[in-house]
Design a protein around this motif. Structure first.
Motif, mmCIF file in Angstrom:
data_model
loop_
_atom_site.group_PDB
_atom_site.id
_atom_site.type_symbol
_atom_site.label_atom_id
_atom_site.label_comp_id
_atom_site.label_asym_id
_atom_site.label_seq_id
_atom_site.Cartn_x
_atom_site.Cartn_y
_atom_site.Cartn_z
ATOM 1 N N THR A 181 0.822 -1.211 0.000
ATOM 2 C CA THR A 181 0.000 0.000 0.000
ATOM 3 C C THR A 181 0.861 1.268 0.000
ATOM 4 N N SER A 182 2.180 1.091 0.067
ATOM 5 C CA SER A 182 3.059 2.270 -0.016
ATOM 6 C C SER A 182 4.295 1.911 -0.846
ATOM 7 N N ARG A 183 4.856 2.940 -1.468
ATOM 8 C CA ARG A 183 6.103 2.724 -2.229
ATOM 9 C C ARG A 183 7.216 2.253 -1.308
ATOM 10 N N GLY A 184 7.149 2.679 -0.053
ATOM 11 C CA GLY A 184 8.183 2.276 0.901
ATOM 12 C C GLY A 184 8.234 0.764 1.074
ATOM 13 N N GLN A 185 7.059 0.126 1.110
ATOM 14 C CA GLN A 185 7.014 -1.335 1.237
ATOM 15 C C GLN A 185 7.701 -1.992 0.040
ATOM 16 N N SER A 186 7.430 -1.457 -1.146
ATOM 17 C CA SER A 186 8.046 -2.024 -2.349
ATOM 18 C C SER A 186 9.559 -1.787 -2.332
#
Ligand SMILES: CC(C)(COP(=O)(O)OP(=O)(O)OC[C@H]1O[C@@H](n2cnc3c(N)ncnc32)[C@H](O)[C@@H]1OP(=O)(O)O)[C@@H](O)C(=O)NCCC(=O)NCCS
Length: 195
Positions: A42-47
């Motif tokens: 749900t966030s670019r940070g996770q990716s």
């Protein structure tokens, strides 16, 4: 891992943060998580964190996850299209965890099977003594089929807990564990515990 991996149709290169936009597009798409909605990024940070974990696996164990890019047209997709990721990461207990996730536009053309076969060979080349393991939800027959066609053996099926232990816990879901060789019980239990 220095060399890119390829077939006539596919090019696999180690994931880097340069792939973040494309990777996040696939990993944030609810359709790619229909079997496990809580896993969606749900966030670019996770990716970005997932890519960084893959880069760490490359550094420590010689292989990780790769960007899967088309070299030839497939369906409506043209050469150069980023269609997802495939590869394997080294688990803390010394076994590979094989995985893949593709954009829906790329499904149904044998791409997962082809990318997984390249990944299996690369993982074995990087660490021949490490077993290759894969976990898949029982409600994901296409992914089960990919692992069967790779020649991996089903070694366990079940749920590793009776009930969710938190909002994001999915250990209660029925999974199948595949391996490319017999593994000792400690390794199998450690894989099962991953959920
Ligand atoms: C699962 C996934 C990787 C499959 O990708 P793909 O490129 O379409 O897979 P392939 O074409 O290589 O092979 C799919 C196989 O499953 C079969 N299949 C597809 N849907 C099926 C279904 N509902 N039931 C049974 N088999 C099915 C196909 O016929 C094919 O088998 P075959 O080669 O013997 O004909 C892709 O759908 C995906 O990325 N899904 C979302 C993420 C995901 O589930 N990743 C795996 C997590 S473990």
């Amino acid at each position: 891992m220095t060399d890119a991996l390829h077939t006539e149709r596919l090019l696999l290169t180690p994931l880097t943060l340069d792939h973040l936009d494309d990777y996040h597009r696939v990993y944030s798409d609810p359709r790619t998580w229909q079997h496990l909605p809580t896993g969606r990024h749900t966030s670019r940070g996770q990716s970005a964190q997932a890519i960084e974990r893959s880069m760490q696996s490359v550094r420590t164990s010689g292989f990780g996850h790769c960007a899967v890019v088309l070299r030839a047209p497939v369906g409506t997709l043209g050469p150069g299209s980023f269609v997802g990721s495939a590869g394997a990461s080294m688990l803390p207990f010394g076994a590979w965890n094989l995985g893949y996730r593709l954009a829906p536009e790329a499904w149904g053309h044998g791409i997962a099977g082809e990318a997984a076969a390249l990944s299996l060979r690369a993982a074995r080349r990087a660490q021949p003594d490490a077993a290759v393991t894969a976990r898949v939800l029982a409600n994901n027959p296409a992914s089960v089929r990919v692992l069967e066609r790779l020649g991996l053996d089903l070694v366990w099926q079940g749920a590793s807990s009776d009930a969710p232990r938190g909002a994001d816990d999915t250990t209660h879901l029925e999974r199948l564990v595949f391996t490319d060789r017999p593994v000792d019980d400690d390794t199998l239990q450690a894989v099962i515990a991953l959920g």
